[in-house]
Design an enzyme around this catalytic site. Structure first.
Site, mmCIF file in Angstrom:
data_model
loop_
_atom_site.group_PDB
_atom_site.id
_atom_site.type_symbol
_atom_site.label_atom_id
_atom_site.label_comp_id
_atom_site.label_asym_id
_atom_site.label_seq_id
_atom_site.Cartn_x
_atom_site.Cartn_y
_atom_site.Cartn_z
ATOM 1 N NE ARG A 107 -6.019 0.751 -3.238
ATOM 2 C CZ ARG A 107 -6.198 0.701 -1.908
ATOM 3 N NH1 ARG A 107 -6.051 1.780 -1.173
ATOM 4 N NH2 ARG A 107 -6.504 -0.429 -1.337
ATOM 5 C CG HIS A 134 -10.571 -3.824 -1.949
ATOM 6 N ND1 HIS A 134 -9.323 -4.101 -2.485
ATOM 7 C CD2 HIS A 134 -10.341 -3.242 -0.739
ATOM 8 C CE1 HIS A 134 -8.395 -3.696 -1.642
ATOM 9 N NE2 HIS A 134 -8.978 -3.179 -0.578
ATOM 10 C CD GLN A 137 -9.836 -5.760 3.053
ATOM 11 O OE1 GLN A 137 -8.993 -4.895 2.815
ATOM 12 N NE2 GLN A 137 -9.873 -6.399 4.209
ATOM 13 C CG ASP A 231 -15.525 0.436 3.573
ATOM 14 O OD1 ASP A 231 -14.600 1.065 4.137
ATOM 15 O OD2 ASP A 231 -15.569 0.267 2.339
ATOM 16 C CB CYS A 272 -11.660 -3.198 4.350
ATOM 17 S SG CYS A 272 -12.580 -1.661 4.143
ATOM 18 N NE ARG A 316 -6.094 -6.737 1.721
ATOM 19 C CZ ARG A 316 -5.980 -5.523 1.180
ATOM 20 N NH1 ARG A 316 -6.112 -4.444 1.924
ATOM 21 N NH2 ARG A 316 -5.752 -5.368 -0.117
HETATM 22 N N1 NVA Z 1 -14.588 1.737 0.412
HETATM 23 C C1 NVA Z 1 -13.256 2.159 0.784
HETATM 24 C C2 NVA Z 1 -12.355 0.980 0.966
HETATM 25 C C3 NVA Z 1 -10.935 1.314 1.366
HETATM 26 C C4 NVA Z 1 -10.072 0.088 1.511
HETATM 27 C C5 NVA Z 1 -12.724 3.117 -0.267
HETATM 28 O O1 NVA Z 1 -12.844 2.824 -1.462
HETATM 29 O O2 NVA Z 1 -12.198 4.172 0.104
HETATM 30 N N1 CP Z 2 -8.024 -2.184 3.286
HETATM 31 C C1 CP Z 2 -7.243 -1.505 2.427
HETATM 32 O O1 CP Z 2 -7.277 -1.713 1.201
HETATM 33 O O2 CP Z 2 -6.424 -0.597 3.014
HETATM 34 P P1 CP Z 2 -5.474 0.467 2.278
HETATM 35 O O3 CP Z 2 -6.392 1.491 1.629
HETATM 36 O O4 CP Z 2 -4.624 1.048 3.358
HETATM 37 O O5 CP Z 2 -4.679 -0.253 1.232
#
Ligand code: NVA
Ligand code: CP
Length: 328
Positions: A107, A134, A137, A231, A272, A316
Site C-alpha cells: 500500500r 484499490h 476493496q 468516500d 470503503c 474485506r
Molecule cells: N480514497 C481513500 C480511500 C481509503 C481506503 C484514500 O486513499 O485515503
Molecule cells: N477501506 C480501507 O482500505 O480501509 P483501511 O485504510 O483502514 O485499510
C-alpha cells in the site's frame, strides 16, 4: 477452468470477468466455511510480507487474519522499518523479498511501485491501495452487493458520489466496466475522472454491456440507484486540499434527502471507510473548528437501515483471503 496461481493482483483491469467471478465465488465459499468453523489451511507453510507506506486498519488486518486463518505467516513493515526506497532501490528490495516470501502486499502512492515489485520479485504482488486504484476493496464491495441487492451485478446501478477522480472511483470504474454494471461518477466537473480513464473503461464497457456515466446533477444521477457509494473528500496524502474540496463537494454530501431522490426504498449506502460522518473524529473536529464541514455523509445515513458499511468492511477479509488462496 480458472487458474490464478502465480498471478499478481495489481488492478481489476488485468482480470477477465470470468476470473473476477471466480474470485467472488471463492470469497462466498470461504466466508460460508468460516461461518461453519471449517478451516482447510490452504496457505499452510506460506510466508507473506505486508508493506505499508500509508496507514491502514481494514486492509492490514484483513491480510493478517486471512493469512493466519489459512496457516500462512505474516511480516508487517511500515514506511519507517525497512530500507526500501531509502537505503536500497525498490528493485533490490523486491528481489530480496522475492527470495524470502511467497507473496507481497503493498500500500502506498504510485501504481508503478506495485508494478515494479511484481516485475522484480518474481512472486505474486497484491495492491493494497495506491493513489489510483484499490482493487481488493472492489471485490469486497461486489461481494457485499451480492449479499444485499437481489439482482445480478449486471443489473445493478452504482452511483459514486464526491471525489470521482480518486482511487476508489477509478477502482469502481474498472470493476463496473468488467462486470457489466451501470456506474455513475457524480461530482463537480473539477473532480471528474480523466478522459483517458473514461475512454479506457468505455472500451471495455462496449464488450461487457456496462454503462459508464459522469454527471454533476444529483437529481438526475441518483434516480433508480441500487447503491449510493461515497468516500472521503481528501484522500491520504491530500489533506492540504481539504479547504478547496469542502467548497467543491459540500453539495454532494450524502444525505437522507439524496437517498430519497433515488426513488428506491431499498437503496443501500456503501463506503470503503474510514469515514468522517462522526463529528467526534479527531480530524473532522479540528476541521470543524476551522469552519470546514468535511463530513462526506451524514451520521443519519451512516447509521440508517440503508447502510451496509460494516458488512462491507468484514468482507474485506473474506475477499482478500480468496485473492491469497487463488494466487498462492
Ligand atoms: N480514497 C481513500 C480511500 C481509503 C481506503 C484514500 O486513499 O485515503
Ligand atoms: N477501506 C480501507 O482500505 O480501509 P483501511 O485504510 O483502514 O485499510
Amino acid at each position: 477452468a480458472v487458474n490464478l496461481k502465480g498471478r499478481s493482483f495489481l488492478t481489476l483491469m488485468d482480470f477477465t470477468p470470468t476470473e473476477i467471478r471466480y474470485l467472488l465465488d471463492l470469497s462466498h465459499d470461504l466466508k460460508a466455511k468460516k461461518r461453519a468453523g471449517i478451516y482447510n489451511y490452504l496457505l499452510k507453510g506460506k510466508n507473506i510480507v505486508l508493506l505499508f507506506e500509508k496507514t491502514s486498519t481494514r486492509t492490514r488486518c484483513a491480510f493478517e487474519v486471512a493469512a493466519l486463518e489459512e496457516g500462512a505467516h505474516v511480516t508487517y513493515l511500515d514506511q519507517n522499518s525497512s530500507q526500501m526506497g531509502k537505503k536500497e532501490s525498490l528493485e533490490d528490495t523486491a528481489k530480496v523479498l522475492g527470495r524470502f516470501y511467497d507473496g507481497i502486499e503493498y500500500r502506498g502512492f504510485k501504481q508503478s511501485v506495485v508494478e515494479d515489485l511484481a516485475k522484480y520479485s518474481g512472486v505474486p504482488v497484491w495492491n493494497g491501495l495506491t493513489d489510483v486504484d484499490h482493487p481488493t476493496q472492489i471485490l469486497a464491495d461486489l461481494l457485499t452487493i451480492e449479499e444485499h441487492v437481489a439482482k445480478p451485478l449486471n443489473k445493478v446501478k452504482v452511483v459514486f458520489v464526491g471525489d470521482t477522480r480518486n482511487n476508489m472511483s477509478y477502482a469502481w470504474m474498472y470493476g463496473c466496466a468488467k462486470m457489466g454494471m451501470h456506474y455513475v461518477a457524480l461530482g463537480p466537473k473539477e473532480l471528474w475522472p480523466s478522459e483517458e480513464i473514461i475512454n479506457q473503461v468505455k472500451a471495455i464497457a462496449e464488450e461487457t454491456g456496462a454503462i459508464i456515466e459522469v454527471s454533476d446533477d444529483v437529481d438526475v444521477a441518483v434516480k433508480d440507484a441500487d447503491v449510493i457509494y461515497t468516500d472521503v473528500w481528501a484522500s491520504m496524502g491530500e489533506e492540504d486540499k481539504i479547504p478547496e474540496r469542502v467548497k467543491l463537494l459540500s453539495p454532494y454530501q450524502v444525505t437522507m434527502d439524496m437517498l430519497k431522490k433515488t426513488n428506491n426504498p431499498d437503496v443501500i449506502f456503501m463506503h470503503c471507510l474510514p469515514s468522517f460522518h462522526d463529528f467526534e473524529t479527531k480530524m473532522a473536529k479540528e476541521m470543524m473548528d476551522k469552519g470546514y464541514d468535511i463530513r462526506e455523509v451524514t451520521d443519519e445515513v451512516f447509521r440508517s437501515r440503508h447502510s451496509v458499511v460494516f458488512d462491507e468492511a468484514e468482507n474485506r477479509m473474506h475477499t482478500i483471503k480468496a485473492v491469497l488462496v487463488a494466487t498462492l
